[in-house]
Motif scaffolding. Structure first.
Motif, PDB file in Angstrom:
ATOM      1  N   GLY A  41      56.708  52.130  76.470  1.00 46.58           N
ATOM      2  CA  GLY A  41      55.550  52.154  75.599  1.00 46.58           C
ATOM      3  C   GLY A  41      55.958  52.171  74.149  1.00 46.58           C
ATOM      4  O   GLY A  41      57.109  51.882  73.815  1.00 46.58           O
ATOM      5  N   SER A  42      54.972  52.500  73.291  1.00 45.00           N
ATOM      6  CA  SER A  42      55.293  52.655  71.880  1.00 45.00           C
ATOM      7  C   SER A  42      54.491  53.829  71.334  1.00 45.00           C
ATOM      8  O   SER A  42      53.461  54.186  71.895  1.00 45.00           O
ATOM      9  N   GLY A  43      54.990  54.444  70.293  1.00 42.90           N
ATOM     10  CA  GLY A  43      54.306  55.610  69.734  1.00 42.90           C
ATOM     11  C   GLY A  43      54.971  56.884  70.218  1.00 42.90           C
ATOM     12  O   GLY A  43      54.764  57.316  71.355  1.00 42.90           O
ATOM     13  N   ALA A  44      55.793  57.502  69.348  1.00 42.72           N
ATOM     14  CA  ALA A  44      56.631  58.629  69.759  1.00 42.72           C
ATOM     15  C   ALA A  44      55.822  59.813  70.287  1.00 42.72           C
ATOM     16  O   ALA A  44      56.173  60.406  71.301  1.00 42.72           O
ATOM     17  N   ASP A  45      54.710  60.139  69.609  1.00 45.66           N
ATOM     18  CA  ASP A  45      53.956  61.332  69.998  1.00 45.66           C
ATOM     19  C   ASP A  45      53.424  61.228  71.419  1.00 45.66           C
ATOM     20  O   ASP A  45      53.571  62.139  72.222  1.00 45.66           O
ATOM     21  N   SER A  46      52.771  60.077  71.708  1.00 46.92           N
ATOM     22  CA  SER A  46      52.184  59.964  73.023  1.00 46.92           C
ATOM     23  C   SER A  46      53.259  59.849  74.094  1.00 46.92           C
ATOM     24  O   SER A  46      53.089  60.318  75.217  1.00 46.92           O
ATOM     25  N   PHE A 102      57.885  53.998  88.507  1.00 45.42           N
ATOM     26  CA  PHE A 102      57.443  53.353  87.269  1.00 45.42           C
ATOM     27  C   PHE A 102      56.184  54.082  86.788  1.00 45.42           C
ATOM     28  O   PHE A 102      55.215  54.203  87.523  1.00 45.42           O
ATOM     29  N   ILE A 103      56.242  54.595  85.546  1.00 43.19           N
ATOM     30  CA  ILE A 103      55.105  55.344  84.999  1.00 43.19           C
ATOM     31  C   ILE A 103      54.188  54.368  84.263  1.00 43.19           C
ATOM     32  O   ILE A 103      54.567  53.793  83.241  1.00 43.19           O
ATOM     33  N   GLU A 104      52.994  54.207  84.823  1.00 43.76           N
ATOM     34  CA  GLU A 104      52.035  53.286  84.213  1.00 43.76           C
ATOM     35  C   GLU A 104      51.370  54.021  83.050  1.00 43.76           C
ATOM     36  O   GLU A 104      50.633  54.977  83.249  1.00 43.76           O
ATOM     37  N   PHE A 105      51.664  53.553  81.848  1.00 44.11           N
ATOM     38  CA  PHE A 105      51.253  54.281  80.644  1.00 44.11           C
ATOM     39  C   PHE A 105      50.537  53.305  79.719  1.00 44.11           C
ATOM     40  O   PHE A 105      51.155  52.416  79.141  1.00 44.11           O
ATOM     41  N   GLU A 106      49.215  53.457  79.645  1.00 45.87           N
ATOM     42  CA  GLU A 106      48.427  52.530  78.828  1.00 45.87           C
ATOM     43  C   GLU A 106      47.402  53.302  78.009  1.00 45.87           C
ATOM     44  O   GLU A 106      46.814  54.264  78.510  1.00 45.87           O
ATOM     45  N   HIS A 107      47.157  52.829  76.810  1.00 44.33           N
ATOM     46  CA  HIS A 107      46.157  53.423  75.932  1.00 44.33           C
ATOM     47  C   HIS A 107      46.353  54.939  75.826  1.00 44.33           C
ATOM     48  O   HIS A 107      45.402  55.722  75.881  1.00 44.33           O
TER      49      HIS A 107
END
Lengths: 363, 283
Positions: A68-73, A32-37
């Protein structure tokens, strides 16, 4: 939580051998990739390194699961997953997933597991990872082992997850024999950071969940970022000095801080100091605190229970100061002084200061 | 307000010893305590009762002697204690524990009404998993709020709550709905001293005990060892490094020992001296 004796553990292992038919198709290792901010938590990259080894041993694929959300990031994070060893990235993009909340993340993770059927799922033992892992293991009714310090594949292709037990005085190896996926969490810095391979490529599997903001009962009203200057850089410090109950009083914590300051390092303490309220919880070093991997670690008045040991074993050099020559810390320290830390620390601090002064003038 | 607080009786880990020869745990005579992380939830529950009225019920699963911990919680001011105890629960892992406790909560809710909040410890000091609270929340469909440092607002009538939750790199301010399962962060409050009345009442109170059948558990394969997907295959003492620590000492006192220690460190890690000098150049 398991509170059986070692004898009972042996009997129990004999009880459950067969993996039920419907779990035999479960394959591949997931992280699980923890992806925040907009950033991946380092523990997820460490787990990709560890997951790579498990996947290679099993001869299966390694996947990163990215929500997550936001295609670029997300594009950027996907590339990073490949660079750090993933063969596949399961990518789930939705505005509801912009900030972590238990309910939508649990729903999506449960659906992904049921649809794609991994045999192993690893998560970071962070605030987020622990919140999510406990929920997902419950919805899937599978086994979850927290805070593992070692992961291996045994002769029967089963995940052997080793963690401290009995309040950190012994280690135990836990298996999930007849449920899938086999879930485990690992604390940050316990596993080594793999070297990234830029330009490494893989396959992206896009999953589109059915989520509606109106159905999510918890709303994020605000996020108050920590003051970066206040945050402790303990986990990544090159030099760490820590104190334990051998300091005898709250006041003597300054002796630890002074040595750390002269060495340009950071400082911390063992769990009993946190329980006594002498130091803040984010200064705790050990299994339930921070895991550190410094070049030099000086433990002053710390006995060295497993709880503490598993948090510092990654240090290049461990120096122990303790009055008790039989303290367990001398079993894994490289250098030791049998002495009262309260008496030695100020003298050691002054000697280091002098040494640095002389060298600086000579240089 | 109806508030439930789940507690666990644990051995006082500070007093556990490992037998030096056999490497087995010496459990005899180790005193038991209420898991320290549970007390932050208990205190928060008592504060909410002070503000809103209502009752605080403490619940536990464990051997019959765990009723001592429940009685201790009554001494802090809780109103009643419920113990779920049965030999079928022996060897429960976190999944089986959250199942049993959620059945106990449902049983208590049948009699008292659904709680507005269920507090659980952030983790225990003996298991350290942090998994039982989330397990209970999932099973009962409670809003899951872990690592809460403060409850900013709560409205039992409207069924709303606003909390501050410790996240990585910052604090989330969350609004959510009741009923909720909350784990409180350590240090968020300090357990009160019970009044003399509370302590006297605790000594006289009966702790209600239920067994598996009493809380309506029919399928025992969900309990204890059989209901636990995880299997402990091996318990062992950590291997001792082949070499023990090299002991540095000096007959000529503390200063000589300090100098000898610095020499020994730099001899083994020569690169450290350069690193240290670079850092020290900031003086």
């Amino acid at each position: 939580m398991t509170t059986s004796s070692p004898q009972a553990a042996g009997q129990r292992a004999g009880m459950k051998k067969e993996l039920p038919e419907h779990f035999r198709s479960y394959k591949h290792v997931w992280v699980f990739i923890e992806f925040e901010h907009g950033r991946i938590h380092p523990v997820s990259l460490e787990l990709l390194g560890e997951g790579r080894k498990l996947a290679d041993k099993l001869g299966v694929e390694l996947a990163g699961v990215l929500l997550g959300s936001g295609a670029d990031s997300l594009d950027d994070a996907t590339r990073n997953c490949f660079a750090y060893g993933a063969d596949v990235v399961y990518r789930v993009e939705h505005p509801v997933l912009a900030q972590y909340r238990n309910q939508p993340y649990t729903k999506v993770m449960t659906e992904l597991v049921e649809k794609f059927q991994p045999e192993i799922m690893l998560l970071g033992a962070t605030v987020l990872g622990r919140d999510l892992a406990g929920s997902v293991a419950t919805t899937l009714k599978t086994g979850l082992t927290a805070d593992c310090t070692e992961l291996a594949i045994d002769d029967e292709r089963s995940l052997a997850a080793t963690r401290p037990t009995f309040g950190g005085s012994l280690l135990c190896t836990i298996h999930t024999l007849n449920y899938r996926p086999q879930m485990a969490t690992v604390r940050p810095r316990v596993m080594a950071m793999p070297r990234p391979e830029e330009g490494r490529e893989g396959r992206v599997v896009v999953y589109t969940p059915e989520l509606e903001e109106e159905r999510i009962i918890t709303k994020v009203l605000d996020f108050l970022p920590d003051d970066a200057a206040e945050a402790s850089g303990l986990a990544f410090a090159d030099i760490v000095v820590a104190g334990g109950m051998g300091l005898r009083s709250e006041e003597n914590i300054q002796l630890v801080r002074q040595l750390a300051s002269v060495l340009g390092g950071d400082w911390g303490g063992s769990r009993p100091l946190v329980q006594k309220g002498w130091i803040a919880a984010d200064r705790q070093i050990g299994q339930t605190g921070k895991t550190i991997r410094p070049k030099l670690y000086i433990a002053a008045g710390i006995s060295g229970a497993i709880q503490h040991r598993v948090g510092v074993e990654g240090a290049d050099m461990i120096v122990a100061i303790n009055t008790d020559p039989n303290a367990p810390i001398f079993d894994f320290a490289h250098l030791g002084v049998v002495s009262d830390a309260v008496a030695l620390l100020p003298v050691l601090t002054e000697a280091f200061r002098q040494r640095l002064l002389v060298n600086r003038m000579a240089g | 307000m109806r508030i439930f607080v789940c507690i666990k009786q644990v051995p006082d880990s500070a007093q556990i010893r490992v037998h030096p020869v056999t490497n087995t745990i010496m459990r005899q005579g180790v005193p038991t305590i209420i898991n320290p992380y549970d007390l932050f939830g208990l205190e928060e529950a008592l504060r909410l009762r002070d503000r809103f009225g209502g009752e605080v019920t403490v619940l536990s699963m464990g051997p019959p002697m765990a009723s001592e911990s429940l009685r201790k919680a009554l001494g802090y001011g809780a109103d009643r204690g419920l113990l779920l105890t049965d030999r079928f629960f022996a060897g429960s892992d976190t999944l089986a524990t959250s199942y049993a406790l959620s059945r106990l909560i449902e049983k208590a809710a049948e009699e008292q009404g659904m709680p507005h909040i269920v507090f659980c410890g952030k983790q225990t000091i003996d298991g350290d998993t942090a998994q039982v609270g989330p397990g209970i929340a999932q099973r009962l469909g409670l809003s899951q709020l872990t690592y809460v440092s403060a409850i900013d607002a709560v409205d039992p009538e409207q069924g709303t709550i606003t909390v501050r939750r410790r996240a990585d790199h910052g604090v989330q301010v969350l609004s959510s709905r009741l009923p909720a399962m909350i784990t409180m962060l350590e240090g968020s409050n300090q357990i009160r001293r019970g009044t003399q009345n509370d302590v006297l009442r605790a000594a006289r109170s009966d702790i209600t005990q239920w067994n598996a059948a009493g809380v309506g558990i029919e399928d025992l394969s969900l309990c204890g060892l059989r209901g636990s997907p995880t299997v402990v295959k091996r318990v062992f003492a950590p291997s001792v490094r082949s070499e023990k620590a090299t002991i540095v000492s000096s007959e000529s006192g503390v200063s000589a020992t300090a100098s000898a220690l610095i020499e020994a460190i730099l001899e083994r890690q020569p690169a450290l001296e350069t690193d240290l000098l670079e850092q020290a150049s900031g003086y």
